[in-house]
Design an enzyme around this catalytic site. Structure first.
Site, PDB file in Angstrom:
ATOM      1  CE1 TYR A 341      -0.606   4.936   5.121  1.00  0.00           C
ATOM      2  CE2 TYR A 341      -0.853   4.536   7.385  1.00  0.00           C
ATOM      3  CZ  TYR A 341      -0.315   5.216   6.389  1.00  0.00           C
ATOM      4  OH  TYR A 341       0.698   6.049   6.518  1.00  0.00           O
ATOM      5  CB  CYS A 342      -0.415   2.180   1.713  1.00  0.00           C
ATOM      6  SG  CYS A 342       0.806   1.813   0.409  1.00  0.00           S
ATOM      7  CG  LEU A 343      -0.933  -3.802  -0.450  1.00  0.00           C
ATOM      8  CD1 LEU A 343      -1.581  -3.878  -1.759  1.00  0.00           C
ATOM      9  CD2 LEU A 343       0.433  -4.568  -0.218  1.00  0.00           C
TER      10      LEU A 343
END
Length: 608
Positions: A341-343
């Protein structure tokens, strides 16, 4: 009691005179608390080394606007045209307002706010001629300012983006909804309560200054209503492994049979993992367990100065690599589904490229939630990542060994200032109301720190230099990374209104990875578009089997489907491997439990 006409145009409210005892008591409290706040702020500044002379313009805002002004002056005719158009609209507004005051109700508005703009939701902004004039006058001025700065020719893209961003920050701050005397809802509340709303608002302001130790830390939700492990992050499970950077949670099954392939989730360490396990009704973790997945979650540590030298390679080695080894010991499996998720997704892509170079094939499918790997068009976060600001940020991090969680949170909030800053200024300080208990905003306020070495590497090598998409430009643990070598099946989810990871930037990964790919676009933004359970019946999503180079072409050929994308992902991942085994009990495998979920790492609060 004095009476006057209502700002909303309805029946007149009763004015209450302020209670002298309450005013005196509040002012005494203000003086005492104010002294403590100032003293604490000065102590912090001295201990942080902030007494040293700061750069005159560390954000580069002044120089950007000077360059923009010079460009505008080079073409005065265009500026003149914009001014003429502005004054023509303003004259029409004056005429319409005069006609309304004379009883003409047919006058059409000159300008309207965006349908999603909630600043002017009170009926008085339209029903009362004066407030309608104030509203439209502001909207015309805002449009004029933003149009003028966007017309400056010859600015480099970074400078143009910075000018546009900070112009919008100024325009948003100057909204009449943010001020007592020009907000009809606040005026009405003041009349009804005898000004007690303003006294409560002052008390709320002091409390927020105390929370921020002299810096304003706006309270977005009633945080007394939430506690991690009690009413949020409550999906049953056990911590089965931990190291310096993370704890690994294995969740208890809720089905007799589970999918053979375990599911590992790598959340971002910019925020805490429980965004995917807020409450039972909107927990992706609980839902995935109910679908028969054996779910493992990385819960990152909230780092302090002792972890200042932890780098991106440490996060890879002590994060996904360590987690996969622990899951193998716990389950005996060597084939895994992994979500980033994301980073956490950026780290997953790095890990997959690293594994491809090492011929490690344990990850059989990869899912990316709102993840960028190509940072060429990184959206408005790029405003904060030029050389001057990076140097200033690195100096701050070197003093402490980490980036304060508050600074990161402020940056993200500025991307949606009207929703995440000014709406709370009005509610908490002008209306004097307590913020509503909202689990997502509680999570948003539970900020985390960033280790200095890791964060500097991430911002410079990925955001500023975009090295991750250059084959071999980045090495982790001595291995050059090449994202083109990622050949596992990938599911890429982006969200249409994402201010942090713009969906078109997320889409670029479809042209990089070489394995089978599925791209899905969800409605809403970076958080709400992901945390969208099927039972909520909310945001839609778009699908398209084709993956043309241009994301706009993809969207033009996409089909919009009602409701959550979660079932689409489950169908996709189970189509890759349907085999099931008896449910696995946390701690019953090769790793004994350390403590109950959600574990202790997630409970460490950034009190900076």
């Amino acid at each position: 009691m004095a009476e006057t006409s209502s700002p909303s145009g309805g029946s007149p409210p009763h004015f209450r005179l302020p209670d002298p005892k309450l005013v005196a008591r509040t002012m005494t409290e203000v003086a005492e608390r104010g002294q403590r706040i100032v003293a604490d702020f000065l102590r912090r500044q001295a201990s942080d080394g902030a007494a040293a002379a700061p750069a005159a313009d560390p954000l580069g805002i002044g120089s950007a606007f000077m360059e923009m002004t010079a460009r505008l002056m080079a073409n005065p005719s265009r500026l003149m045209q914009a001014q003429i158009g502005f004054w023509q609209d303003y004259l029409t507004l004056w005429q319409n307002t005069a006609r309304r005051m004379l009883g003409d109700t047919a006058a059409e508005p000159v300008i309207e706010e965006h349908p999603g703009d909630r600043r002017f939701k009170d009926e008085a902004w339209r029903e009362n001629e004066v407030f309608d004039f104030i509203r439209q006058s502001y909207l015309l001025s805002a449009r004029f300012f933003q149009t003028v700065v966007r017309q400056a020719e010859g600015l480099d893209p970074k400078t143009a983006q910075k000018v546009d961003f900070y112009t919008r920050q100024f325009v948003d701050a100057m909204s009449p909804s943010n001020f007592l005397l020009t907000n009809p809802e606040v005026l009405r509340k003041t009349a009804e309560t005898g000004g007690e709303n303003l006294l409560r608002g002052l008390s709320n302001l002091l409390a927020d200054l105390e929370r921020g130790k002299g810096m304003l830390k706006i309270r977005m939700t009633d945080d007394t209503k939430f506690k991690v492990g009690e009413n949020i992050a409550v999906t049953p499970g056990k911590v089965i492994y931990q190291n310096d950077l993370m704890q690994l949670i294995q969740y208890a099954p809720s089905t007799e049979q589970v999918l053979k392939r375990p599911l590992l989730i790598i959340p971002p360490w910019i925020n805490k993992y429980y965004i995917l396990d807020l409450r039972p009704k909107n927990s992706f973790v609980r839902w995935a367990v109910q679908q028969g997945h054996t779910v493992f979650m990385i819960s990152w540590v909230n780092p302090d100065e002792r972890l200042a030298e932890k780098g991106f390679d440490d996060y890879m080695r002590e994060g996904p690599y360590a987690a996969l080894e622990a899951i193998e010991r716990a389950t005996g499996e060597r084939a895994f589904n992994v979500i980033g998720y994301c980073l956490g997704g950026t780290l997953l892509a790095c890990t997959l490229a690293h594994m491809a170079a090492k011929r490690d094939t344990r990850v059989k499918s990869a899912t990316f939630f709102t993840t960028m790997v190509d940072f060429e068009e990184a959206g408005e976060l790029g405003v904060f990542i030029d050389e001057e600001q990076l140097q200033s940020l690195e100096e701050k991090m070197q003093r402490r060994g980490y980036l304060e969680g508050r600074e990161m949170a402020t940056t993200f909030n500025m991307l949606r200032a009207n929703d995440l800053i000014w709406s709370f200024v009005v509610n908490n300080y002008l209306l004097g109301q307590e913020p509503f208990p909202f689990d997502l905003l509680y999570w948003n306020d539970d900020s985390t720190r960033m280790p200095a070495r890791m964060h500097s590497f991430y911002l410079r090598r990925m955001y500023q230099q975009n090295d991750l998409v250059k084959p071999g430009a980045i090495e982790l643990d001595g291995v050059p990374l090449d994202l083109r070598k990622i050949r596992v099946p990938t599911y890429i989810l982006a969200t249409r209104e994402d201010h942090i990871a713009p969906w078109k930037s997320c889409y670029r990964a479809t042209q990089i990875y070489q394995g089978p790919k599925r791209f899905v676009l969800a409605a809403s933004g970076h958080i709400a578009g992901v945390v969208n359970p099927p039972d909520a019946g909310k945001y839609s999503h778009w699908v398209n089997e084709a993956l043309p180079p241009d994301p706009e072409d993809w969207l033009a050929g996409a089909t919009e489907l009602a409701g959550s994308w979660w079932p689409d992902w489950h169908r996709w991942v189970t189509s890759l491997a349907k085999e099931t085994v008896p449910a696995r009990i946390p701690g019953a495998g090769g790793l004994p439990p350390i403590e109950d979920a959600p574990g202790s790492y997630v409970k460490v609060i950034a009190t900076d």
